[in-house]
Design a protein around this motif. Structure first.
Motif, PDB file in Angstrom:
ATOM      1  N   LEU A  21     -20.033  -0.148  -4.158  1.00  0.00           N
ATOM      2  CA  LEU A  21     -20.838   1.168  -4.151  1.00  0.00           C
ATOM      3  C   LEU A  21     -21.593   1.168  -5.682  1.00  0.00           C
ATOM      4  O   LEU A  21     -22.577   1.698  -5.800  1.00  0.00           O
ATOM      5  N   VAL A  22     -20.354   0.982  -6.860  1.00  0.00           N
ATOM      6  CA  VAL A  22     -20.869   1.093  -8.100  1.00  0.00           C
ATOM      7  C   VAL A  22     -22.168   0.140  -8.449  1.00  0.00           C
ATOM      8  O   VAL A  22     -22.974   0.448  -8.927  1.00  0.00           O
ATOM      9  N   LYS A  23     -21.997  -1.315  -7.871  1.00  0.00           N
ATOM     10  CA  LYS A  23     -23.034  -2.083  -7.942  1.00  0.00           C
ATOM     11  C   LYS A  23     -24.432  -1.652  -7.543  1.00  0.00           C
ATOM     12  O   LYS A  23     -25.419  -1.672  -8.150  1.00  0.00           O
ATOM     13  N   ILE A  24     -24.372  -1.065  -6.409  1.00  0.00           N
ATOM     14  CA  ILE A  24     -25.483  -0.608  -5.615  1.00  0.00           C
ATOM     15  C   ILE A  24     -26.035   0.560  -6.525  1.00  0.00           C
ATOM     16  O   ILE A  24     -27.323   0.592  -6.814  1.00  0.00           O
ATOM     17  N   VAL A  25     -25.103   1.585  -7.069  1.00  0.00           N
ATOM     18  CA  VAL A  25     -25.661   2.592  -7.918  1.00  0.00           C
ATOM     19  C   VAL A  25     -26.135   1.705  -9.176  1.00  0.00           C
ATOM     20  O   VAL A  25     -27.484   2.442  -9.576  1.00  0.00           O
ATOM     21  N   LYS A  26     -25.641   0.879  -9.680  1.00  0.00           N
ATOM     22  CA  LYS A  26     -26.126   0.550 -11.033  1.00  0.00           C
ATOM     23  C   LYS A  26     -27.625  -0.202 -10.793  1.00  0.00           C
ATOM     24  O   LYS A  26     -28.110  -0.049 -11.640  1.00  0.00           O
ATOM     25  N   PHE A  27     -27.761  -0.787  -9.555  1.00  0.00           N
ATOM     26  CA  PHE A  27     -29.089  -1.356  -9.533  1.00  0.00           C
ATOM     27  C   PHE A  27     -29.797  -0.358  -8.884  1.00  0.00           C
ATOM     28  O   PHE A  27     -31.320  -0.642  -9.539  1.00  0.00           O
ATOM     29  N   GLN A  50     -30.126   3.160  -9.143  1.00  0.00           N
ATOM     30  CA  GLN A  50     -30.158   4.207  -9.866  1.00  0.00           C
ATOM     31  C   GLN A  50     -30.650   5.553  -9.176  1.00  0.00           C
ATOM     32  O   GLN A  50     -31.623   6.068  -9.372  1.00  0.00           O
ATOM     33  N   PRO A  51     -29.757   5.891  -8.077  1.00  0.00           N
ATOM     34  CA  PRO A  51     -30.014   6.831  -7.170  1.00  0.00           C
ATOM     35  C   PRO A  51     -29.840   8.335  -8.020  1.00  0.00           C
ATOM     36  O   PRO A  51     -29.362   8.333  -9.000  1.00  0.00           O
ATOM     37  N   TYR A  52     -30.865   9.266  -7.407  1.00  0.00           N
ATOM     38  CA  TYR A  52     -30.671  10.610  -8.085  1.00  0.00           C
ATOM     39  C   TYR A  52     -29.473  11.216  -7.604  1.00  0.00           C
ATOM     40  O   TYR A  52     -28.990  12.151  -8.072  1.00  0.00           O
ATOM     41  N   ARG A 108     -19.513  25.996  -3.087  1.00  0.00           N
ATOM     42  CA  ARG A 108     -18.245  25.432  -2.346  1.00  0.00           C
ATOM     43  C   ARG A 108     -17.086  26.764  -2.226  1.00  0.00           C
ATOM     44  O   ARG A 108     -17.212  27.540  -3.279  1.00  0.00           O
ATOM     45  N   PRO A 109     -16.471  27.086  -1.073  1.00  0.00           N
ATOM     46  CA  PRO A 109     -15.316  28.048  -1.003  1.00  0.00           C
ATOM     47  C   PRO A 109     -14.293  27.342  -2.015  1.00  0.00           C
ATOM     48  O   PRO A 109     -13.947  25.958  -2.132  1.00  0.00           O
ATOM     49  N   THR A 110     -13.581  28.275  -2.703  1.00  0.00           N
ATOM     50  CA  THR A 110     -12.298  27.941  -3.322  1.00  0.00           C
ATOM     51  C   THR A 110     -11.201  28.804  -3.073  1.00  0.00           C
ATOM     52  O   THR A 110     -11.245  29.911  -2.435  1.00  0.00           O
ATOM     53  N   TYR A 111     -10.041  28.226  -3.471  1.00  0.00           N
ATOM     54  CA  TYR A 111      -8.797  28.802  -2.749  1.00  0.00           C
ATOM     55  C   TYR A 111      -8.848  30.363  -2.746  1.00  0.00           C
ATOM     56  O   TYR A 111      -9.145  31.190  -3.769  1.00  0.00           O
ATOM     57  N   GLY A 112      -8.356  30.692  -1.493  1.00  0.00           N
ATOM     58  CA  GLY A 112      -8.013  32.100  -1.315  1.00  0.00           C
ATOM     59  C   GLY A 112      -9.133  33.043  -1.729  1.00  0.00           C
ATOM     60  O   GLY A 112     -10.220  32.800  -2.126  1.00  0.00           O
ATOM     61  N   GLU A 113      -8.707  34.326  -1.805  1.00  0.00           N
ATOM     62  CA  GLU A 113      -9.424  35.557  -2.409  1.00  0.00           C
ATOM     63  C   GLU A 113     -10.825  35.306  -2.048  1.00  0.00           C
ATOM     64  O   GLU A 113     -11.707  36.145  -2.482  1.00  0.00           O
ATOM     65  N   ASN A 114     -11.343  34.676  -1.084  1.00  0.00           N
ATOM     66  CA  ASN A 114     -12.592  34.788  -0.592  1.00  0.00           C
ATOM     67  C   ASN A 114     -13.758  34.301  -1.632  1.00  0.00           C
ATOM     68  O   ASN A 114     -14.834  35.085  -1.745  1.00  0.00           O
ATOM     69  N   ILE A 115     -13.232  33.411  -2.570  1.00  0.00           N
ATOM     70  CA  ILE A 115     -14.343  33.242  -3.696  1.00  0.00           C
ATOM     71  C   ILE A 115     -15.023  32.044  -3.457  1.00  0.00           C
ATOM     72  O   ILE A 115     -14.649  30.829  -2.995  1.00  0.00           O
ATOM     73  N   ILE A 116     -16.281  32.050  -3.737  1.00  0.00           N
ATOM     74  CA  ILE A 116     -17.269  31.079  -3.530  1.00  0.00           C
ATOM     75  C   ILE A 116     -17.669  30.688  -4.755  1.00  0.00           C
ATOM     76  O   ILE A 116     -18.151  31.385  -5.599  1.00  0.00           O
ATOM     77  N   ALA A 117     -17.740  29.259  -5.363  1.00  0.00           N
ATOM     78  CA  ALA A 117     -17.990  28.877  -6.371  1.00  0.00           C
ATOM     79  C   ALA A 117     -19.469  28.080  -6.263  1.00  0.00           C
ATOM     80  O   ALA A 117     -19.871  27.462  -5.486  1.00  0.00           O
ATOM     81  N   LYS A 118     -20.487  28.452  -7.119  1.00  0.00           N
ATOM     82  CA  LYS A 118     -21.750  27.771  -7.089  1.00  0.00           C
ATOM     83  C   LYS A 118     -21.767  26.939  -8.301  1.00  0.00           C
ATOM     84  O   LYS A 118     -21.423  27.187  -9.486  1.00  0.00           O
ATOM     85  N   LEU A 119     -22.015  25.478  -8.134  1.00  0.00           N
ATOM     86  CA  LEU A 119     -21.844  24.510  -9.137  1.00  0.00           C
ATOM     87  C   LEU A 119     -23.065  23.678  -9.180  1.00  0.00           C
ATOM     88  O   LEU A 119     -23.768  23.587  -8.329  1.00  0.00           O
ATOM     89  N   ILE A 120     -23.346  23.080 -10.486  1.00  0.00           N
ATOM     90  CA  ILE A 120     -24.340  21.990 -10.767  1.00  0.00           C
ATOM     91  C   ILE A 120     -23.576  20.814 -11.414  1.00  0.00           C
ATOM     92  O   ILE A 120     -22.674  21.076 -11.694  1.00  0.00           O
ATOM     93  N   SER A 121     -24.237  19.824 -11.263  1.00  0.00           N
ATOM     94  CA  SER A 121     -23.731  18.583 -11.763  1.00  0.00           C
ATOM     95  C   SER A 121     -24.769  18.154 -12.764  1.00  0.00           C
ATOM     96  O   SER A 121     -26.111  18.016 -12.624  1.00  0.00           O
ATOM     97  N   LYS A 122     -24.495  17.908 -14.095  1.00  0.00           N
ATOM     98  CA  LYS A 122     -25.299  17.774 -15.212  1.00  0.00           C
ATOM     99  C   LYS A 122     -25.644  16.143 -15.210  1.00  0.00           C
ATOM    100  O   LYS A 122     -26.533  15.700 -15.827  1.00  0.00           O
ATOM    101  N   SER A 123     -24.919  15.348 -14.624  1.00  0.00           N
ATOM    102  CA  SER A 123     -25.066  13.705 -14.641  1.00  0.00           C
ATOM    103  C   SER A 123     -25.863  13.247 -13.536  1.00  0.00           C
ATOM    104  O   SER A 123     -25.776  13.967 -12.571  1.00  0.00           O
ATOM    105  N   ILE A 124     -26.440  12.047 -13.726  1.00  0.00           N
ATOM    106  CA  ILE A 124     -27.062  11.566 -12.847  1.00  0.00           C
ATOM    107  C   ILE A 124     -26.299  10.152 -12.387  1.00  0.00           C
ATOM    108  O   ILE A 124     -26.051   9.444 -12.985  1.00  0.00           O
ATOM    109  N   PRO A 125     -26.103   9.927 -10.858  1.00  0.00           N
ATOM    110  CA  PRO A 125     -26.437  10.605  -9.829  1.00  0.00           C
ATOM    111  C   PRO A 125     -25.654  11.899  -9.607  1.00  0.00           C
ATOM    112  O   PRO A 125     -24.658  11.893 -10.202  1.00  0.00           O
ATOM    113  N   ILE A 126     -26.218  13.034  -9.222  1.00  0.00           N
ATOM    114  CA  ILE A 126     -25.517  13.975  -8.656  1.00  0.00           C
ATOM    115  C   ILE A 126     -24.631  13.534  -7.441  1.00  0.00           C
ATOM    116  O   ILE A 126     -25.266  13.092  -6.644  1.00  0.00           O
TER     117      ILE A 126
END
Ligand SMILES: Cc1cc2nc3c(=O)[nH]c(=O)nc-3n(C[C@H](O)[C@H](O)[C@H](O)COP(=O)(O)OP(=O)(O)OC[C@H]3O[C@@H](n4cnc5c(N)ncnc54)[C@H](O)[C@@H]3O)c2cc1C
Ligand SMILES: Cc1cc2nc3c(=O)[nH]c(=O)nc-3n(C[C@H](O)[C@H](O)[C@H](O)COP(=O)(O)OP(=O)(O)OC[C@H]3O[C@@H](n4cnc5c(N)ncnc54)[C@H](O)[C@@H]3O)c2cc1C
Lengths: 264, 335
Positions: free
Chosen positions: B94-100, B102-104, B147-165
């Motif tokens: 998979l890493v080879k495929i990504v390297k070549f 360059q997916p988003y 994504r939901p995170t542990y207990g407490e009904n807490i939802i987290a919103k995330l971004i990823s700054k690197s590519i591919p996301i």
């Protein structure tokens, strides 16, 4: 056999996490830490292997100084050495940054035959740190391992997959995350050790001790970022009903209809 | 049979989805994740590509599903050594495929295989990886993942700054949808000198005897604890489950008592569930249990004890004998 390294995480005691409604971040002050419950089976596996193969067990954790009591407790369980990786620069690490620090610390402890971790933490709950650390170390990883033993210098692992159970042979060293269901019995700390540990302090390692690239640490080294956390609203304020079974069942059926579970 | 394509000729900046094959069968979770990804791909004007690693074409049993899928293209890597899932070799491929290419973005279903594989790939590429995402949206050209995170009904919103996301996507979070156009299928040809070698050797495989329970993705769960008193009463939950289209869950002590198999255990030592409706009969609501179910949308507790913790977190609590209420409910429902 070369030493076994166990990675453990201090996690907030369930119930102690609060969301700051203004900043949408987690309120972490006054948080009481407990040992991640899923790390207990990993420790148990390490200590059983220690008995069988007469090897050394080293326990490491990356976290704030309030992880120290947890490490001391683990020493009382039978670990030989306890190490805390603690530095302000580690704050805000995602799994990539965490795995980087752990991988560097593990490398420093070479040679080793095995790294054991919990399946997942109960706070971040990603289950990513074990395979990611192995990837950074360039060694094999197995997740959800139920049993592990040596045969002619190789690890034989039993692991649970979605499709069944596999028996895998692999040359050490490896990283394995341990299934929470691996053991029926988990040992308590020994009394002798509990007394001993009073004067035992973990070794504390900081950035400078580990030869780390500052770009890859903490918030800066973490590509994933939590931009917001919020509490999910609870639909109704808990309604508590008392009455005869007939009345209660009537109410229950009403709710089930309302939820679309019964159609009539 | 299909167009063969070299690594260096792969099209770039696509969104890749991991198509999990196991012994010739495509895991339906890989089709599930195509649903949200198709929307994202369309919004960002990118192609959606299902990437699968397989031992040989002959074993494939799901051609129909693949042809109906939402993917624009399907890329296969075919090699005898890929017959079994082995994370080190799969990662390298998979890493080879990504390297070549360059997916988003590169997304995996949160199956056991996906959760073993995605972190290795992310580690090798040194990019971020979000876990158990159950909602994706595009805002200002950025993918925001929740994504939901542990207990407490807490939802987290995330971004990823690197590519591919990268992210793993929760099982059951999205339904399978089908596309209008058959995807074009390509076989990626790896260079001659690629080493198809893994350090892992699978010595034995014992397929699970029971069908895996659908607990973790069930929309409705009826669960029982010690308050149901005995195995016979507990077994009635299966009748109820049948009527409600639900799955049966349990607490640890009743699994250990042998009232029901351990696969149905909910909690820290068992499965984490997030149904729309959870009904707990005679369950106290110990923390080790509730961490596995407290993100359920609507919780109903049936207990004789008003002070039981599950009663406290329930949206609706019925104070009464669980066995009696269960029996009466069944009687009324089968009328
Ligand atoms: C709300 C929220 C959401 C998050 N979402 C993501 C996300 O989607 N992606 C992401 O990359 N990060 C995420 N993080 C950050 C992540 O929780 C931290 O990186 C954490 O340090 C490690 O991840 P984990 O707790 O999920 O560990 P897991 O991978 O679940 O832990 C498995 C095992 O790894 C070992 N381990 C984990 N952390 C340590 C440690 N500090 N020291 C020693 N051993 C350890 C333990 O043995 C543990 O049982 C999130 C954090 C929060 C608060
Ligand atoms: C390390 C560890 C891991 C664990 N992991 C798990 C786990 O993954 N999952 C899990 O479930 N547990 C787990 N446990 C066990 C957990 O702590 C609790 O003991 C367990 O969840 C309690 O099960 P219960 O609710 O069935 O029984 P009890 O706690 O005995 O509760 C029975 C309830 O039924 C009520 N009741 C009694 N009679 C009636 C009646 N006639 N009608 C209605 N209600 C009645 C009682 O008021 C009580 O609230 C774990 C424990 C440990 C130490």
């Amino acid at each position: 056999m070369e030493k076994i390294i166990v990675c453990i995480k201090g996690v907030p005691k369930p119930g102690s996490i609060k969301v700051d409604p203004e900043t949408h971040t987690l309120k972490r002050e006054n948080m009481e830490l407990i040992l991640n419950p899923n790390d207990r089976p990993a420790l148990e596996m390490a200590l059983r292997l220690k008995n069988t193969y007469n090897t050394e067990v080293v326990v490491i954790s990356m976290g704030p100084p309030n992880v120290i009591p947890l490490l001391k407790y683990i020493y009382a369980l039978g670990a030989d050495q306890i190490i805390l990786l603690s530095d302000r620069a580690f704050a805000g690490s995602d799994t990539l940054a965490t795995s980087y620090v752990l991988a560097k610390a593990i490398e420093k402890l070479s040679p080793f035959s095995l790294v054991l971790m919990g399946l997942k933490s109960i706070d971040g709950e990603t289950a990513q740190v074990p395979p990611e650390t192995a990837s950074l170390l360039g060694i094999p990883s197995l997740t959800n391992v139920k049993d592990l033993f040596m045969e002619r210098g190789k690890w034989i692992a039993i692991r649970e997959m979605d499709y069944g159970e596999e028996e895998i042979e692999v040359t050490p060293p490896i990283v394995a995350s341990v299934s929470p269901l691996a053991f029926d019995y988990i040992r308590p700390p020994s009394l002798k050790r509990l007394l001993e540990v009073k004067t035992k302090e973990p070794l504390i390692c900081q950035v400078k001790d580990l030869n780390l690239d500052p770009q890859r640490l903490g918030l800066q080294g973490s590509p994933t970022q939590v931009i917001e956390v919020f509490e999910k609203k609870i639909e109704t304020k808990g309604l508590v009903l008392e009455g005869s079974p007939e009345e209660l069942v009537e109410k229950l059926i009403e709710i089930l209809k309302d939820k679309g579970l019964i159609k009539f | 049979m299909f167009e063969k394509i070299k690594l260096e000729d792969l099209s770039k900046e696509n969104i890749l989805a991991y198509g999990e094959f196991y012994k010739g069968e495509l895991n339906s979770s890989s089709l599930e994740i195509l649903s949200p990804l198709k929307e994202i791909a369309q919004t960002l004007n990118k192609k959606l590509i299902l990437v699968s690693l397989i031992g040989s074409l002959e074993n494939i049993k799901d051609w129909e599903e693949i042809k109906k899928s939402l993917a624009d293209e399907v890329w296969f890597v075919i090699n005898e050594e890929l017959k079994d899932f082995r994370e080190d070799l799969y990662t390298e491929v998979l890493v080879k495929i990504v390297k070549f290419s360059q997916p988003y973005g590169f997304f995996f279903p949160a199956t056991k295989i996906g959760m073993s594989l995605a972190p290795r790939v992310a580690g090798a590429l040194q990019v971020g990886l979000c876990a158990h995402v159950n909602n994706l949206e595009v805002k200002d050209n950025q993918i925001i993942m929740a994504r939901p995170t542990y207990g407490e009904n807490i939802i987290a919103k995330l971004i990823s700054k690197s590519i591919p996301i990268m992210a793993t996507i929760s099982l059951g979070a999205f339904g399978i949808k089908y596309g209008e156009k058959e995807p074009s299928i390509k076989e990626i040809i790896f260079p001659e000198d690629f080493v198809w070698k893994s350090k892992l050797k699978i010595r034995r495989f014992a397929p699970s005897k029971k069908k895996p329970t659908k607990l973790s993705t069930a929309k409705v769960i009826v669960a029982g604890g010690r308050g149901l008193k005995n195995k016979e009463t507990f077994q009635k939950l299966f009748e109820l489950a049948n009527l409600l289209g639900a799955e049966v869950g349990a607490t640890r002590p009743v699994c250990y008592e042998g009232w029901v198999e351990e696969e149905r255990m909910i909690g820290i030592s068992g499965v984490t569930v997030r149904p729309k409706v959870y009904i707990g009969f005679g369950i106290s609501g110990a923390l080790q249990h509730t961490v596995g179910m407290e993100n359920s949308e609507f919780i109903i507790a049936v207990n004789t004890d008003k002070e039981a913790p599950l009663v406290k977190i329930a949206n609706l609590a019925l104070i009464g004998d669980a066995g009696k209420i269960l029996e009466l409910l069944l009687k009324n429902l089968s009328k």
